[in-house]
Design a protein around this motif. Structure first.
Motif, short mmCIF file in Angstrom:
data_model
loop_
_atom_site.label_atom_id
_atom_site.label_comp_id
_atom_site.label_asym_id
_atom_site.label_seq_id
_atom_site.Cartn_x
_atom_site.Cartn_y
_atom_site.Cartn_z
N ARG A 49 8.42 7.14 -16.63
CA ARG A 49 7.05 6.75 -16.97
C ARG A 49 6.11 6.90 -15.77
O ARG A 49 4.93 7.23 -15.93
CB ARG A 49 7.05 5.30 -17.46
N HIS A 50 6.63 6.66 -14.58
CA HIS A 50 5.78 6.67 -13.38
C HIS A 50 6.02 7.89 -12.50
O HIS A 50 5.63 7.89 -11.33
CB HIS A 50 6.02 5.40 -12.57
N LYS A 51 6.64 8.94 -13.03
CA LYS A 51 7.01 10.11 -12.22
C LYS A 51 5.83 10.76 -11.51
O LYS A 51 5.99 11.35 -10.43
CB LYS A 51 7.74 11.15 -13.07
N SER A 52 4.64 10.68 -12.09
CA SER A 52 3.47 11.31 -11.45
C SER A 52 3.16 10.69 -10.09
O SER A 52 2.51 11.32 -9.25
CB SER A 52 2.25 11.21 -12.37
N GLY B 133 15.75 1.15 -15.68
CA GLY B 133 15.30 1.80 -14.46
C GLY B 133 14.92 3.24 -14.70
O GLY B 133 13.90 3.73 -14.19
N LEU B 134 15.72 3.96 -15.50
CA LEU B 134 15.43 5.36 -15.80
C LEU B 134 14.10 5.48 -16.53
O LEU B 134 13.27 6.34 -16.19
CB LEU B 134 16.55 5.95 -16.64
N ALA B 135 13.88 4.62 -17.50
CA ALA B 135 12.63 4.68 -18.27
C ALA B 135 11.42 4.46 -17.37
O ALA B 135 10.39 5.14 -17.51
CB ALA B 135 12.66 3.63 -19.38
N ALA B 136 11.53 3.54 -16.42
CA ALA B 136 10.42 3.28 -15.50
C ALA B 136 10.18 4.47 -14.59
O ALA B 136 9.02 4.83 -14.31
CB ALA B 136 10.71 2.02 -14.69
N CYS B 137 11.23 5.10 -14.14
CA CYS B 137 11.08 6.27 -13.26
C CYS B 137 10.41 7.42 -14.00
O CYS B 137 9.56 8.12 -13.43
CB CYS B 137 12.45 6.70 -12.73
N PHE C 195 0.87 -1.18 0.00
CA PHE C 195 0.00 0.00 0.00
C PHE C 195 0.90 1.23 0.00
O PHE C 195 0.98 1.96 0.96
CB PHE C 195 -0.89 0.03 1.25
N GLY C 196 1.60 1.46 -1.11
CA GLY C 196 2.55 2.56 -1.15
C GLY C 196 3.73 2.25 -0.24
O GLY C 196 4.44 1.28 -0.44
N ARG C 197 3.91 3.10 0.81
CA ARG C 197 5.02 2.87 1.72
C ARG C 197 4.80 1.63 2.58
O ARG C 197 5.74 0.94 2.93
CB ARG C 197 5.20 4.11 2.61
N LYS C 198 3.53 1.35 2.91
CA LYS C 198 3.24 0.25 3.81
C LYS C 198 3.00 -1.04 3.04
O LYS C 198 2.70 -1.03 1.85
CB LYS C 198 2.02 0.60 4.67
N ALA C 199 3.14 -2.14 3.73
CA ALA C 199 2.91 -3.44 3.10
C ALA C 199 2.47 -4.44 4.15
O ALA C 199 2.82 -4.33 5.33
CB ALA C 199 4.18 -3.93 2.42
N ARG C 200 1.67 -5.39 3.73
CA ARG C 200 1.33 -6.53 4.58
C ARG C 200 2.35 -7.61 4.26
O ARG C 200 2.51 -8.01 3.11
CB ARG C 200 -0.09 -7.01 4.29
N ILE D 275 8.56 0.10 -8.17
CA ILE D 275 7.99 1.44 -8.02
C ILE D 275 6.54 1.36 -7.58
O ILE D 275 6.08 2.17 -6.77
CB ILE D 275 8.13 2.22 -9.34
N GLU D 276 5.81 0.40 -8.09
CA GLU D 276 4.41 0.22 -7.69
C GLU D 276 4.32 -0.07 -6.20
O GLU D 276 3.39 0.37 -5.53
CB GLU D 276 3.78 -0.93 -8.50
N GLU D 277 5.29 -0.79 -5.67
CA GLU D 277 5.32 -1.10 -4.24
C GLU D 277 5.57 0.15 -3.40
O GLU D 277 5.02 0.30 -2.32
CB GLU D 277 6.40 -2.15 -3.96
N ASP D 278 6.42 1.04 -3.91
CA ASP D 278 6.73 2.27 -3.19
C ASP D 278 7.28 3.30 -4.17
O ASP D 278 8.40 3.15 -4.68
CB ASP D 278 7.76 2.00 -2.09
#
Length: 407
Positions: free
Chosen positions: A195-198, A189-193, A104-109, A163-166
């Motif tokens: 793409r998901h910068k928002s 890694g750069l391309a993913a960052c 859940f973003g920063r948190k995780a189960r 990135i999806e994890e955090d």
């Protein structure tokens, strides 16, 4: 590929306090290894500050092991499997091996495991997924040593999944590249960052501030900030970024003259209105005062005569003088090796700022009534004192004072 060297002789690994923690875990039937930053920094020849331990024991067994060994036991992060054990006054975060069941973003189960490779696969970068046992042997499930040798910051597994994890890992990717990287960043890694910068907009101000300030102080900060600006990542964090050339010059000046990198000064260079970032970056009151001084005063220049320098330094104070000179030097077209700018910066250490010798009580004792008149008279006398190049004594100032007899 080269085999990672043994760390058996590293001072931090043979520290008796750490050995007590290892022994406590072993006595409880668990296995412990130092994980992440300490291993990475040792292999990179960087200082080791924090030592984090991973173990096959579950949190309750970690606490029981610590209590049995008479260590300090503090359940600092049980939801994530972390217990802090204290030996000889030194704290060590001990975390159970785990896998993320749901994030859940920063948190995780999480679920606890005894699988070292599974634990490694949930970490952010390969250079952070190395483990070192008590005998100095390095375990490298994600081939992080290869990336350490190449000075390459690379995500573990899929960058998009990490990135999806955090989403903070976007900023950490750039920060680690600025601190440890060489050459261009990992393309995938750069391309993913990019793409998901928002996703950076979803992060708390505190987390962004922590990573951004560390990035700004890193040895390759200027190149990395420029890259982030070109790829439109920086503007998600700092609206309308600017003055990247001056940031590069400041970094060169700092290196040439042994000045400690200052994140706030570097931020003030790249932000069009740094004062507006108070809430966005949780700037402290002290930091806001520095930024207000930077925005509110003209910077000293090497053209000032020594008498003028003393007057300006008295008005500014030592901190604002240093800040304004460093910024003006970075923005100037003078060389990084400029002796005149270096002398101007060092002037603050050569002339101790004096204290105005009069106070309100002095005027009250001469019969002045409490009120605005005292403030006006003190300001007038202080101006005269400054104009005297601070040579006027208290007696001189009292003579200068137009006496007003009390009623």
């Amino acid at each position: 590929m080269k085999t990672p060297p043994s760390l058996a002789h590293e001072a931090w690994l043979i520290d008796p306090a750490l050995r007590r923690v290892f022994a406590a875990i072993a006595a409880a039937g668990g296995e412990a290894r130092v994980a992440g930053g300490a291993v990475r920094n040792s292999l990179l020849g960087e200082p080791v500050n924090d030592i984090d331990i991973a173990t096959t024991l579950t949190p309750d067994r970690i606490m029981a092991a610590g209590e049995k060994a008479r260590l300090g036991v503090h359940p600092t992060g049980l939801d994530h499997g972390t217990v802090t054990l204290v030996a000889a006054g030194k704290p060590f975060e001990v975390t159970s091996l785990r896998v993320d069941v749901e994030t859940f973003g920063r948190k995780a189960r999480v679920a606890f495991t005894d699988d070292w490779e599974a634990d490694a696969r949930r970490r952010d970068f390969t250079m952070n997924a190395l483990y070192c046992s008590g005998d100095g042997k390095i375990y490298d499930p994600t081939k992080g040593y290869r990336d350490i040798l190449r000075k390459r910051v690379k995500f573990v597994g899929s960058p998009a999944e990490r990135i999806e994890e955090d989403a903070l890992r976007i900023l950490r990717f750039f920060r680690f590249h600025a601190r440890y990287g060489e050459g261009g960043p990992d393309r995938t890694g750069l391309a993913a960052c990019i793409r998901h910068k928002s996703k950076l907009k979803t992060l708390s101000s505190e987390r962004i501030r922590q990573e951004l300030f560390k990035l700004l102080e890193a040895k390759r900060a200027s190149e990395t900030i420029k890259l982030m600006a070109l790829r439109n990542v920086l503007k998600v964090l700092v609206p309308h970024p600017r003055d990247l050339k001056s940031l590069s010059r400041m970094a060169k000046i700092d290196r040439a003259h042994g000045l400690k990198p200052d994140a706030l000064l570097r931020l003030s260079l790249i932000a069009r209105d740094a004062l507006s970032l108070r809430e966005r970056l949780r700037l402290t009151n002290a930091e806001m005062r520095r930024l207000e001084a930077i925005a509110g005063y003209a910077a000293p220049t090497p053209k000032l005569r020594e008498r003028e320098r003393r007057a300006v330094l008295y008005q500014l104070g030592a901190e604002a003088w240093r800040d304004l000179v460093r910024l003006a030097w970075a923005r100037s077209k003078d060389t990084v090796a400029s002796k005149s700018w270096s002398a101007l910066l060092g002037f603050v250490d050569q002339w101790p700022v004096p204290r105005f010798p009069l106070g309100g009580q002095d005027l009250l004792s001469l019969g002045f009534k409490a009120g605005p008149t005292i403030g006006r008279e003190l300001a007038r006398l202080e101006d005269w004192w400054i104009a005297s190049d601070f040579s006027a004594t208290k007696a001189d100032l009292l003579k200068k004072l137009d006496m007003e007899k009390p009623e």
